[in-house]
Design a protein around this motif. Structure first.
Motif, PDB file in Angstrom:
ATOM      1  N   GLU A  15      -9.714  -8.306  -6.683  1.00 36.30           N
ATOM      2  CA  GLU A  15      -9.685  -8.014  -5.254  1.00 36.30           C
ATOM      3  C   GLU A  15      -9.294  -6.551  -5.141  1.00 36.30           C
ATOM      4  O   GLU A  15      -8.208  -6.163  -5.570  1.00 36.30           O
ATOM      5  CB  GLU A  15      -8.697  -8.923  -4.524  1.00 36.30           C
ATOM      6  N   TYR A  32      -3.703  -6.473  -6.155  1.00 34.71           N
ATOM      7  CA  TYR A  32      -2.602  -6.989  -6.956  1.00 34.71           C
ATOM      8  C   TYR A  32      -1.721  -5.874  -7.528  1.00 34.71           C
ATOM      9  O   TYR A  32      -0.588  -6.115  -7.911  1.00 34.71           O
ATOM     10  CB  TYR A  32      -3.130  -7.828  -8.126  1.00 34.71           C
ATOM     11  N   ASN A  55       2.150  -5.342  -1.207  1.00 31.84           N
ATOM     12  CA  ASN A  55       3.138  -5.150  -2.261  1.00 31.84           C
ATOM     13  C   ASN A  55       3.024  -3.736  -2.832  1.00 31.84           C
ATOM     14  O   ASN A  55       2.367  -3.517  -3.839  1.00 31.84           O
ATOM     15  CB  ASN A  55       2.946  -6.208  -3.350  1.00 31.84           C
ATOM     16  N   GLY A  62       5.430 -12.537  -6.443  1.00 28.38           N
ATOM     17  CA  GLY A  62       4.207 -13.092  -5.867  1.00 28.38           C
ATOM     18  C   GLY A  62       3.468 -12.090  -5.004  1.00 28.38           C
ATOM     19  O   GLY A  62       3.850 -10.931  -4.883  1.00 28.38           O
ATOM     20  N   PHE A  63       2.400 -12.552  -4.383  1.00 31.10           N
ATOM     21  CA  PHE A  63       1.561 -11.722  -3.534  1.00 31.10           C
ATOM     22  C   PHE A  63       1.328 -12.456  -2.226  1.00 31.10           C
ATOM     23  O   PHE A  63       1.316 -13.681  -2.197  1.00 31.10           O
ATOM     24  CB  PHE A  63       0.208 -11.455  -4.222  1.00 31.10           C
ATOM     25  N   PRO A  64       1.105 -11.722  -1.130  1.00 34.61           N
ATOM     26  CA  PRO A  64       0.797 -12.402   0.129  1.00 34.61           C
ATOM     27  C   PRO A  64      -0.454 -13.257  -0.012  1.00 34.61           C
ATOM     28  O   PRO A  64      -1.410 -12.856  -0.681  1.00 34.61           O
ATOM     29  CB  PRO A  64       0.551 -11.251   1.113  1.00 34.61           C
ATOM     30  N   GLU A  65      -0.438 -14.432   0.581  1.00 33.73           N
ATOM     31  CA  GLU A  65      -1.614 -15.309   0.512  1.00 33.73           C
ATOM     32  C   GLU A  65      -2.813 -14.708   1.233  1.00 33.73           C
ATOM     33  O   GLU A  65      -3.947 -14.985   0.888  1.00 33.73           O
ATOM     34  CB  GLU A  65      -1.276 -16.671   1.112  1.00 33.73           C
ATOM     35  N   ASP A  66      -2.563 -13.913   2.241  1.00 39.91           N
ATOM     36  CA  ASP A  66      -3.635 -13.347   3.056  1.00 39.91           C
ATOM     37  C   ASP A  66      -3.898 -11.878   2.723  1.00 39.91           C
ATOM     38  O   ASP A  66      -4.161 -11.074   3.588  1.00 39.91           O
ATOM     39  CB  ASP A  66      -3.304 -13.508   4.538  1.00 39.91           C
ATOM     40  N   ARG A  67      -3.875 -11.539   1.426  1.00 45.49           N
ATOM     41  CA  ARG A  67      -4.017 -10.135   1.038  1.00 45.49           C
ATOM     42  C   ARG A  67      -5.380  -9.556   1.400  1.00 45.49           C
ATOM     43  O   ARG A  67      -5.477  -8.377   1.710  1.00 45.49           O
ATOM     44  CB  ARG A  67      -3.683  -9.927  -0.431  1.00 45.49           C
ATOM     45  N   SER A  69      -7.160 -10.372   4.097  1.00 42.20           N
ATOM     46  CA  SER A  69      -7.061 -10.090   5.532  1.00 42.20           C
ATOM     47  C   SER A  69      -6.272  -8.814   5.773  1.00 42.20           C
ATOM     48  O   SER A  69      -6.615  -8.004   6.636  1.00 42.20           O
ATOM     49  CB  SER A  69      -6.386 -11.247   6.270  1.00 42.20           C
ATOM     50  N   ARG A  70      -5.220  -8.629   5.010  1.00 45.08           N
ATOM     51  CA  ARG A  70      -4.415  -7.405   5.134  1.00 45.08           C
ATOM     52  C   ARG A  70      -5.238  -6.191   4.719  1.00 45.08           C
ATOM     53  O   ARG A  70      -5.156  -5.127   5.326  1.00 45.08           O
ATOM     54  CB  ARG A  70      -3.154  -7.506   4.285  1.00 45.08           C
TER      55      ARG A  70
END
Length: 104
Positions: A15, A32, A55, A62-67, A69-70
């Motif tokens: 991503e 990531y 991040n 961890g990482f935001p679930e909606d990365r 979208s961000r």
């Protein structure tokens, strides 16, 4: 500011985000690993990245679930182009596109 473009790529393996200005790569990074960013001005969007809760320093667990979208929100901020959910909620075009070239 001249011609600005941003790309968000999300596959099963990576991503990524990239921002170009006037044909020059300003910044690119993995969603990531923001700390491994590259480009002519890799910190240009740092304030926006922080505001969006990405991040930045890799110090979060961890990482935001909606990365993604961000990252799309970051693309909007970087380019000034509003991305409505109707546009990116549609299925992606995948596979070869050579046959779509009208000038062949």
């Amino acid at each position: 500011m001249g011609c600005s473009a941003a790309a968000v790529s999300a596959t099963t393996k990576n991503e990524d985000f990239a921002h170009c200005l006037d044909g020059r790569l300003v910044t690119t990074f993995s969603l990531y690993f923001y700390s491994l960013r590259e480009g002519a001005d890799p910190d240009r969007l740092r304030t926006d990245v922080e505001d969006l809760g990405m991040n930045v320093d890799g110090d979060r667990v961890g990482f935001p679930e909606d990365r993604v979208s961000r990252a799309l929100a970051l693309a909007e901020r970087a380019t000034g182009v509003h991305l409505s959910s109707m546009r990116y909620a549609e299925p992606a075009l995948i596979g070869p596109t050579d046959h779509l070239d009208p000038y062949r």
